[in-house]
Design a protein around this motif. Structure first.
Motif, PDB file in Angstrom:
ATOM      1  N   CYS A  34       0.672  -1.062   0.270  1.00 26.53           N
ATOM      2  CA  CYS A  34       0.113   0.240  -0.288  1.00 26.53           C
ATOM      3  C   CYS A  34       0.749   1.034   0.091  1.00 26.53           C
ATOM      4  O   CYS A  34       1.685   1.328   0.536  1.00 26.53           O
ATOM      5  N   PRO A  35       0.254   1.925  -0.897  1.00 26.28           N
ATOM      6  CA  PRO A  35       1.458   3.687  -0.869  1.00 26.28           C
ATOM      7  C   PRO A  35       1.828   4.006   0.529  1.00 26.28           C
ATOM      8  O   PRO A  35       2.012   5.032   1.356  1.00 26.28           O
ATOM      9  N   ASN A  36       0.416   3.937   1.944  1.00 27.02           N
ATOM     10  CA  ASN A  36       0.278   4.365   2.835  1.00 27.02           C
ATOM     11  C   ASN A  36       1.527   3.168   4.099  1.00 27.02           C
ATOM     12  O   ASN A  36       1.330   3.796   4.494  1.00 27.02           O
ATOM     13  N   ARG A  37       2.135   2.249   3.508  1.00 25.00           N
ATOM     14  CA  ARG A  37       2.928   1.955   3.620  1.00 25.00           C
ATOM     15  C   ARG A  37       3.788   1.005   3.545  1.00 25.00           C
ATOM     16  O   ARG A  37       5.367   1.256   3.830  1.00 25.00           O
ATOM     17  N   ASP A  38       4.521   2.430   1.987  1.00 24.29           N
ATOM     18  CA  ASP A  38       5.920   1.826   1.561  1.00 24.29           C
ATOM     19  C   ASP A  38       6.495   2.675   1.520  1.00 24.29           C
ATOM     20  O   ASP A  38       8.119   3.055   0.585  1.00 24.29           O
ATOM     21  N   GLY A  39       6.612   3.858   2.051  1.00 25.33           N
ATOM     22  CA  GLY A  39       7.207   4.865   1.983  1.00 25.33           C
ATOM     23  C   GLY A  39       6.978   5.921   1.603  1.00 25.33           C
ATOM     24  O   GLY A  39       7.109   7.668   1.369  1.00 25.33           O
ATOM     25  N   THR A  40       6.097   5.900   0.402  1.00 24.74           N
ATOM     26  CA  THR A  40       5.100   6.726  -0.917  1.00 24.74           C
ATOM     27  C   THR A  40       4.127   7.877  -0.201  1.00 24.74           C
ATOM     28  O   THR A  40       4.604   8.585  -0.384  1.00 24.74           O
ATOM     29  N   LEU A  41       3.226   7.135   0.598  1.00 24.97           N
ATOM     30  CA  LEU A  41       2.550   7.900   1.925  1.00 24.97           C
ATOM     31  C   LEU A  41       2.843   8.245   3.016  1.00 24.97           C
ATOM     32  O   LEU A  41       2.672   9.113   3.765  1.00 24.97           O
ATOM     33  N   GLY A  42       3.551   7.738   3.352  1.00 23.96           N
ATOM     34  CA  GLY A  42       3.666   6.852   4.739  1.00 23.96           C
ATOM     35  C   GLY A  42       4.481   5.273   4.671  1.00 23.96           C
ATOM     36  O   GLY A  42       4.388   4.773   3.693  1.00 23.96           O
ATOM     37  N   SER A  43       4.499   5.587   6.419  1.00 24.48           N
ATOM     38  CA  SER A  43       5.274   3.567   6.272  1.00 24.48           C
ATOM     39  C   SER A  43       4.365   3.272   7.699  1.00 24.48           C
ATOM     40  O   SER A  43       4.013   2.095   7.790  1.00 24.48           O
ATOM     41  N   GLY A  44       2.810   3.472   8.199  1.00 30.14           N
ATOM     42  CA  GLY A  44       2.937   3.118   9.293  1.00 30.14           C
ATOM     43  C   GLY A  44       1.333   2.878   8.711  1.00 30.14           C
ATOM     44  O   GLY A  44       0.316   1.975   9.233  1.00 30.14           O
ATOM     45  N   GLY A  45       0.758   2.421   7.725  1.00 30.62           N
ATOM     46  CA  GLY A  45      -0.365   2.504   6.908  1.00 30.62           C
ATOM     47  C   GLY A  45      -1.689   3.722   8.018  1.00 30.62           C
ATOM     48  O   GLY A  45      -1.919   4.246   8.770  1.00 30.62           O
ATOM     49  N   CYS A  46      -2.810   3.269   7.430  1.00 33.40           N
ATOM     50  CA  CYS A  46      -4.063   3.657   8.025  1.00 33.40           C
ATOM     51  C   CYS A  46      -4.230   3.466   9.787  1.00 33.40           C
ATOM     52  O   CYS A  46      -3.718   1.944   9.711  1.00 33.40           O
ATOM     53  N   ALA A 132     -10.097  -4.665  -3.430  1.00 30.00           N
ATOM     54  CA  ALA A 132     -10.225  -3.592  -2.699  1.00 30.00           C
ATOM     55  C   ALA A 132      -9.062  -2.562  -3.668  1.00 30.00           C
ATOM     56  O   ALA A 132      -7.923  -3.326  -2.957  1.00 30.00           O
ATOM     57  N   THR A 133      -9.681  -1.402  -2.898  1.00 32.84           N
ATOM     58  CA  THR A 133      -8.902  -1.055  -3.739  1.00 32.84           C
ATOM     59  C   THR A 133      -8.538   0.454  -2.627  1.00 32.84           C
ATOM     60  O   THR A 133      -9.506   1.059  -2.033  1.00 32.84           O
ATOM     61  N   ARG A 134      -7.681   2.058  -2.908  1.00 36.74           N
ATOM     62  CA  ARG A 134      -7.805   3.114  -2.577  1.00 36.74           C
ATOM     63  C   ARG A 134      -8.171   4.038  -3.661  1.00 36.74           C
ATOM     64  O   ARG A 134      -7.600   3.769  -5.775  1.00 36.74           O
ATOM     65  N   PRO A 135      -8.981   4.837  -3.809  1.00 37.22           N
ATOM     66  CA  PRO A 135      -9.055   5.914  -4.838  1.00 37.22           C
ATOM     67  C   PRO A 135      -8.036   6.503  -5.770  1.00 37.22           C
ATOM     68  O   PRO A 135      -7.878   6.912  -6.985  1.00 37.22           O
ATOM     69  N   ASP A 136      -6.788   6.603  -4.852  1.00 42.97           N
ATOM     70  CA  ASP A 136      -5.503   7.362  -5.346  1.00 42.97           C
ATOM     71  C   ASP A 136      -4.727   6.254  -6.359  1.00 42.97           C
ATOM     72  O   ASP A 136      -3.562   6.586  -6.142  1.00 42.97           O
ATOM     73  N   CYS A 137      -5.033   5.112  -5.987  1.00 46.23           N
ATOM     74  CA  CYS A 137      -4.262   4.033  -6.465  1.00 46.23           C
ATOM     75  C   CYS A 137      -5.501   3.191  -7.805  1.00 46.23           C
ATOM     76  O   CYS A 137      -5.602   2.125  -8.487  1.00 46.23           O
ATOM     77  N   LEU A 138      -5.786   4.568  -8.577  1.00 47.84           N
ATOM     78  CA  LEU A 138      -7.099   3.684  -9.518  1.00 47.84           C
ATOM     79  C   LEU A 138      -6.949   4.472 -10.760  1.00 47.84           C
ATOM     80  O   LEU A 138      -7.252   5.006 -11.423  1.00 47.84           O
ATOM     81  N   PRO A 139      -4.807   4.249 -11.814  1.00 43.67           N
ATOM     82  CA  PRO A 139      -4.739   5.567 -12.749  1.00 43.67           C
ATOM     83  C   PRO A 139      -5.573   5.192 -13.530  1.00 43.67           C
ATOM     84  O   PRO A 139      -6.559   3.877 -13.808  1.00 43.67           O
ATOM     85  N   GLU A 140      -5.555   5.241 -15.161  1.00 40.45           N
ATOM     86  CA  GLU A 140      -6.997   5.447 -16.122  1.00 40.45           C
ATOM     87  C   GLU A 140      -6.529   4.107 -16.831  1.00 40.45           C
ATOM     88  O   GLU A 140      -7.442   3.269 -16.498  1.00 40.45           O
TER      89      GLU A 140
END
Length: 316
Positions: A34-46, A132-140
């Protein structure tokens, strides 16, 4: 309306309407993070998300492999998932939703996603592909892939919105704004894909009115399904650390049931209600402990619906 004796539009009713049989959900693991875990957005997740990325009930993950080997791996994982729920099925023939649940299931190169999802959708007993996904992980290109697969079998995109309120979204470290959700929803619906939206009830700091506002807002959007999820405090999460350090109130069963009944009343009849509670893994669950007794919770829901005369859409 009467959905086979239920006061709301259940997923079970919807699946039997579409496919003429009972359909079972198989929780799968696509091997992503998840981008919220791998450092892209964060490292701790929601803040509420477990180390398993909310996929504790998924079949065991297989090692990532080449596209040529992926079909066998996915079909083997489906076989394991079937064996885990076989006691529920009795003698019913197999009909399944392939549900990629763990972490963010469009967070990978599109060629890998194509091989993964195609393998699942080509399984002869899979009726629906649910992602199951995130709205910010839906490119064209990912949405185009989902649209192509949707011409083979139905494809659902499950979006973890949780709340419409920006203060709560920041507190839970969601990592995207409401405008991102609206944009993703518009783009997936333009391709004829179905949207199922996750909402968490009982997030710290939110009032009952704010929770109802989230559901009322979603009721006016072009969504096809909703999951209402009780907040679980799970071991190993940042939410659990906060709960230990600064205990916050969690919902009791009666308050939660009353809230869900009011949420159901807000929803138009055409929206499928995929879930009205949720299962926290018992070995991880810290609070609320009453939620572990699923039979009691569901039986109480049935009684309270009847006592209050609530049906879906009754407030409209």
């Amino acid at each position: 309306m009467d959905w086979n004796g239920k006061p709301y539009h259940t997923l079970d009713w919807e699946l039997k309407r579409r496919f003429g049989t009972k359909v079972y959900k198989l929780a799968l693991d696509g091997g992503m993070t998840c981008p919220n875990r791998d450092g892209t957005l964060g490292s701790g997740g929601c803040i509420f998300c477990s180390q398993g990325g909310s996929g504790e009930f998924a079949a065991p993950r297989f090692a990532l492999c080449s596209p040529d080997a992926l079909q066998a791996s996915v079909h083997a994982q489906i076989g394991q998932a079937v064996s885990r729920i076989s006691r529920k099925m009795g003698q019913n023939p197999g009909a399944y939703i392939a549900y990629f649940q763990s972490y963010t299931n469009t967070y990978a190169p599109v060629d890998y996603l194509e091989a993964l999802f195609t393998a699942a959708i080509r399984h002869p007993e899979v009726k629906v592909l649910s992602i199951a996904t995130r709205p910010d992980c839906l490119p064209e290109d990912v949405l185009d892939l989902c649209a192509r697969l949707n011409r083979i079998k139905p494809v659902w995109l499950e979006l973890g919105l949780q709340t419409i309120h920006p203060g709560t979204a920041a507190f839970i470290r969601r990592g995207y704004g409401l405008s991102c959700f609206c944009d993703a929803l518009a783009r997936l619906r333009a391709r004829g894909l179905e949207a199922v939206v996750h909402v968490i009830l009982g997030l710290p700091g939110e009032t009952r009115q704010q929770m109802l506002e989230t559901v009322a807002w979603l009721a006016a959007q072009d969504i096809q399904g909703i999951k209402l999820q009780l907040l679980h405090v799970l071991k190993g999460t940042d939410l659990a650390a906060l709960y230990a350090r600064e205990p916050f109130p969690v919902m009791d069963m009666e308050a939660y049931i009353d809230l869900v009944l009011d949420c159901i009343a807000l929803l138009p009849p055409e929206i499928t209600v995929h879930r009205i509670t949720g299962d926290g893994p018992k070995n991880l669950l810290i609070a609320p402990l009453w939620s572990a007794d699923k039979r009691l919770v569901l039986n109480t829901f049935t009684r309270r619906f009847r006592e209050r005369g609530i049906t879906q859409g009754c407030s409209r």
